[in-house]
Design an enzyme around this catalytic site. Structure first.
Site, mmCIF file in Angstrom:
data_model
loop_
_atom_site.group_PDB
_atom_site.id
_atom_site.type_symbol
_atom_site.label_atom_id
_atom_site.label_comp_id
_atom_site.label_asym_id
_atom_site.label_seq_id
_atom_site.Cartn_x
_atom_site.Cartn_y
_atom_site.Cartn_z
ATOM 1 N N CYS A 1 44.401 50.589 71.757
ATOM 2 C CA CYS A 1 43.102 49.912 71.705
ATOM 3 C C CYS A 1 42.945 49.185 70.376
ATOM 4 C CB CYS A 1 41.963 50.912 71.875
ATOM 5 S SG CYS A 1 41.986 51.811 73.438
ATOM 6 N N CYS B 1 18.817 17.417 38.415
ATOM 7 C CA CYS B 1 17.625 17.572 37.584
ATOM 8 C C CYS B 1 16.663 18.556 38.224
ATOM 9 C CB CYS B 1 16.930 16.227 37.374
ATOM 10 S SG CYS B 1 16.318 15.502 38.916
ATOM 11 N N CYS C 1 15.503 17.782 41.746
ATOM 12 C CA CYS C 1 16.458 18.173 42.787
ATOM 13 C C CYS C 1 16.261 19.645 43.155
ATOM 14 C CB CYS C 1 17.886 17.943 42.313
ATOM 15 S SG CYS C 1 18.287 16.233 41.920
ATOM 16 N N ASP D 1 47.924 53.845 26.819
ATOM 17 C CA ASP D 1 47.398 53.314 25.564
ATOM 18 C C ASP D 1 47.060 54.490 24.655
ATOM 19 O OD1 ASP D 1 46.541 51.342 23.825
ATOM 20 O OD2 ASP D 1 44.470 51.501 24.513
ATOM 21 N N ASP E 1 41.869 50.770 29.784
ATOM 22 C CA ASP E 1 40.420 50.719 29.922
ATOM 23 C C ASP E 1 39.962 49.633 30.874
ATOM 24 O OD1 ASP E 1 40.804 48.389 28.532
ATOM 25 O OD2 ASP E 1 39.948 49.107 26.654
ATOM 26 N N ASP F 1 43.492 45.862 28.719
ATOM 27 C CA ASP F 1 44.753 46.130 29.413
ATOM 28 C C ASP F 1 44.796 45.475 30.791
ATOM 29 O OD1 ASP F 1 45.530 47.846 27.283
ATOM 30 O OD2 ASP F 1 44.251 49.397 28.122
ATOM 31 N N CYS G 1 42.522 54.892 71.402
ATOM 32 C CA CYS G 1 43.890 55.178 70.964
ATOM 33 C C CYS G 1 44.442 54.016 70.162
ATOM 34 C CB CYS G 1 44.794 55.455 72.164
ATOM 35 S SG CYS G 1 44.993 54.028 73.265
#
Length: 811
Positions: free
Chosen positions: A98, A19, A22, A510, A708, A712, A95
């Site tokens: 590392c 509510c 709360c 499409d 789009d 799809d 490198c």
């Protein structure tokens, strides 16, 4: 304990609220936490939004405050698991070994996942489920590196990560001293009188070289030795170990010759190689400086995106006056003033004014777009005309530009499948090189009994081995490639996409809006059953206005152009792939494809008219009123001007274009014929497109799907490579593998070509890095390469890899 950055807007999931009381209780509990400036709790979403103005606040303190108030709080799922990745800036990596060390350190922390460390950007990305970021930082530091939380995305942050000027400064110190040591060491070898002159003071002469070389090694080159010590402490080996052991061996052997060498003994006073150690350090410093400069250039694209974000905004205060504030002070709902020739600060909506905005950074269109009140605007676009007022809707990390930057960063931090081989090799590369160097030392001692030559060849092996080139080969290519794509309005999701783009041999397209203009026009009306044209349009348009489909909107536009008033439709229901139905003025109206004729019978005249329209490339709609055929409508949608050339370009790339459409067969084949497409799948409903993708995949094809990103979506996910044509604001949020701003077909080809070229250059980098080490190490072991030449080759190998990656910027 992870802290929250100043002015950060975070969310917590709240459980136990029922509510308004709360909500108030949670807000009060959070507001009492020191450093919290704003709290907003939403009962509908069960979330709390908090703004903090103190860097020392932690997530744990906020969660504890909610728990103490009698509720439960947790970070949203997106923040705890596979959502937003956490980023750390890593210092001390040099490198590939590392990189492997940092990744292992992070992965060992319980609760971490999806760990990825990028040598080119010096960043680590990971997700966490209960893991504390501070624990991750401690694990990284225990591994011998430095880490810090990346607070925000800004030009200043990017600048701070650019070239460490210490490489340049230390190189400029080491260079003249190394040249001096070289002259002191080699001069007497070529000038006899010089040799005779220093012979009585040979010890003092060697001692001077020792002091100069020691200064070069342990001041200008000290980071190699501190890095090596850290690597040894974590029981691993990297480039620093190779350099430190190589130059250290030359230095110690020369020191021994200086103090303990005797004429005619195994080691003589003239057997000094201080110049080798000095020149190697100077050349490697030069190589690191050049490498860093080249890496800076690879960050330019991301820097360009960051510069689009203006540092300030003009907020309208309670008195209606504009007040200049920093960007992080802008809040959702603020009214902002955007002056002429300024950049739009955040995403929002125009309240007043009619500006023209340069949206090229998001859409790729160079012509400014005219805007009206109510239109959406995107942060980072530039106002090229009059000032206007806007309402802030998305701010901070929620703006399209911020999400685009994050998407680019995510792509730059990802790894393609080919990198897995590099990671496996990097784990054993340096130990293997050290073993080869020891074998070289012992072999030359056994064959020739000459410790000086044995040490020199051992040093050459250690120095020429270059894990740096292997470590930079992939990330620099990804960094430059994804940045270049972003500049073109193409967003590449991750490095795996590059591999899929290279393999794609079928592309599904499409029809409506992709291959055609998408600008539907009602071009034919045929009435039946004594219905007038006006009545037919009135009933059909009233139902179609409830749909946002392009065909429906074409009917509505035409009806309104005839000044026919529309009525309200009730009980409207959209039928995917078939049409729409609704109740208008007590009449049941249904509009859909010719499939409706199968339900109402066949008429030869009607079939003939439909066939004629379809052969002319028109889409035919059947209108039923109370179950009776009331008329037919034809809709035209012309192929795009660039569609035919696009199809030819795909064929040139050995990609088979396939049209996938829900339209009728004759209409689909008409458009396909005009575009030169041989394969057409017609009558396909939106939820069936994924099945078409599966069909070609079962034929062993690698399928790309262009759509789009909405209707799809399922097909884009099913496809090996999903390409979405999107608006500027959707660019950063699409789930497709490649997202393209706007609807440019040329960019689809450009995206595939760029992806293939990026992967080609990455493969070139890896090939030459492997070849360099495979050829260089044996030559050094057999005494063909001198240590100084090895040092130069090592330095240039990394630079060449980065420089090759920079070629992508010209593609």
């Amino acid at each position: 304990m992870e802290t929250i950055k100043t002015a950060d807007r975070i969310r917590l999931d709240i459980k136990g609220m029922s509510c308004a009381s709360c909500v108030t209780g949670v807000e009060k509990a959070l507001a009492r936490v020191e450093g919290v400036s704003e709290v907003s709790v939403n009962l509908a979403t069960n979330q709390a939004e908090i703004v903090c103005d103190d860097d020392l606040i932690s997530y744990e303190s906020l969660i504890q405050a909610v728990d103490d108030a009698g509720f439960e709080a947790a970070l949203p799922e997106s923040g705890r698991k596979n959502g937003a990745a956490h980023r750390l800036k890593i210092k001390g990596m040099s490198c590939a070994s590392c990189v492997a060390g940092v990744e292992k350190a992070i992965a060992k922390v319980p609760g971490t996942g999806d760990v990825s460390v990028n040598l080119a950007t010096s960043e680590a990305r990971f997700t966490r489920d209960g893991a504390d970021t501070e624990a991750v930082i401690q694990a990284i530091e225990a591994a011998g590196f430095e880490a810090e939380i990346i607070r925000n995305d800004s030009v200043a942050e990017l600048s701070a990560s650019k070239t460490d000027q210490s490489f340049r400064r230390r190189f400029l110190i080491a260079l003249p001293l190394a040249l001096l040591v070289s002259v002191m060491d080699m001069g007497p070898m070529f000038i006899h009188s010089w040799h005779e002159a220093i012979h009585p003071i040979l010890f003092e002469w060697n001692l001077a070289q020792l002091v100069l070389t020691g200064f070069i090694m342990f001041y200008a080159g000290r980071q190699f030795f501190t890095g090596a010590w850290k690597a040894i402490r974590r029981k691993s080996a990297d480039m620093n170990v190779l350099v430190a052991v190589g130059t250290g061996a030359a230095f110690l052997f020369s020191g021994y010759a200086t103090f303990f060498g005797r004429e005619g003994a195994l080691v003589e006073p003239m057997d000094v190689y201080f110049d080798t150690a000095a020149v190697i350090i100077a050349l490697i410093l030069l190589g690191r400086w050049m490498e860093e400069r080249a890496r800076d250039k690879s960050r330019d694209a991301l820097g360009g995106l960051l510069k689009l974000t203006p540092p300030r905004a003009h907020r309208i205060d309670a008195q209606g006056e504009p007040v200049t504030i920093t960007l992080d002070q802008v809040r959702t709902g603020d009214e902002l003033l955007v002056k002429a020739f300024e950049q739009v600060p955040v995403d929002g909506e125009i309240l007043s004014g009619t500006p023209s905005l340069d949206e090229s950074m998001m859409t790729g269109e160079s012509v400014p777009a005219d805007k009206q009140p109510g239109d959406a605007v995107t942060g980072g676009t530039r106002n090229t005309a009059q000032s206007f007022r806007m309402k802030a809707i998305a701010v901070g990390k929620e703006t399209a530009l911020a999400r685009l930057i994050e998407a680019v960063r995510r792509a730059q931090g990802s790894k393609p499948p080919i990198q897995r081989l590099v990671d496996k090799l990097s784990a054993v590369f340096v130990p293997v090189v050290i073993v080869i160097a020891l074998i070289t030392l012992l072999g030359w001692m056994f064959v020739e009994g000459n410790p000086a030559k044995a040490v020199v060849n051992m040093v050459a092996v250690l120095i020429i081995a270059c894990p740096c080139a292997l470590g930079l080969a992939t990330p620099t290519g990804i960094m430059v490639g994804s940045g270049r794509a972003a500049e073109k309005g193409i967003l590449i999701k991750d490095a795996v996409t590059l591999e899929e783009a290279r393999k794609a041999d079928v592309i599904l397209l499409d029809k409506t809006g992709t291959l055609t203009t998408g600008e539907m026009q009602l071009t034919g009306i045929h009435t039946l059953s004594d219905f007038s044209e006006k009545e037919l349009l009135h009933l059909a348009g009233s139902v179609e206005q409830e749909s946002d489909h392009p065909i429906a909107q074409a009917v509505v536009r035409y009806t309104k152009s005839k000044e026919i008033k529309l009525s309200r439709a009730e009980q409207t229901e959209t039928q995917a792939g078939t049409g729409i139905r609704g109740l208008v003025e007590g009449k049941q109206v249904q509009i859909g494809s010719v499939a409706l004729l199968n339900e109402t019978g066949n008429d030869a005249a009607i079939r003939t008219l439909i066939s004629d329209w379809q052969e002319a490339g028109r889409t035919v709609l059947v209108v039923l009123i109370d179950g009776t055929i009331a008329g037919l409508l034809s809709i035209s949608d012309e192929p795009r001007e660039d569609a035919a050339a696009f199809v030819e370009q795909l064929k040139a790339l050995d990609i088979l274009p396939v049209m996938v459409t829900g339209d009728q067969e004759k209409t689909a084949r008409y458009v396909a014929g005009k575009l030169g497409m041989e394969q057409v799948r017609f009558g396909v409903k939106p939820d069936e497109k994924a099945e078409v993708v599966k069909y070609y995949q079962q034929q062993g094809k690698h399928v790309a799907m262009v759509g789009d990103g909405i209707n799809d979506a399922a097909a884009l996910v099913q496809a090996d490579l999903g390409i979405a044509l999107s608006s500027g604001t959707d660019l950063a949020v699409s789930s497709a593998d490649i997202t393209i701003a706007g609807a440019s077909l040329a960019k689809v080809v450009e995206a595939i070509t760029l992806s293939r070229n990026v992967l080609r250059i990455i493969r070139q980098n890896l090939f030459w890095a492997f070849v360099y080490n495979s050829v260089g190490i044996p030559l050094a072991a057999f005494g063909i390469l001198s240590p100084m030449f090895a040092a130069l080759a090592m330095a240039l190998s990394s630079v060449s890899v980065v420089s090759n990656s920079l070629r992508i910027r010209k593609l």
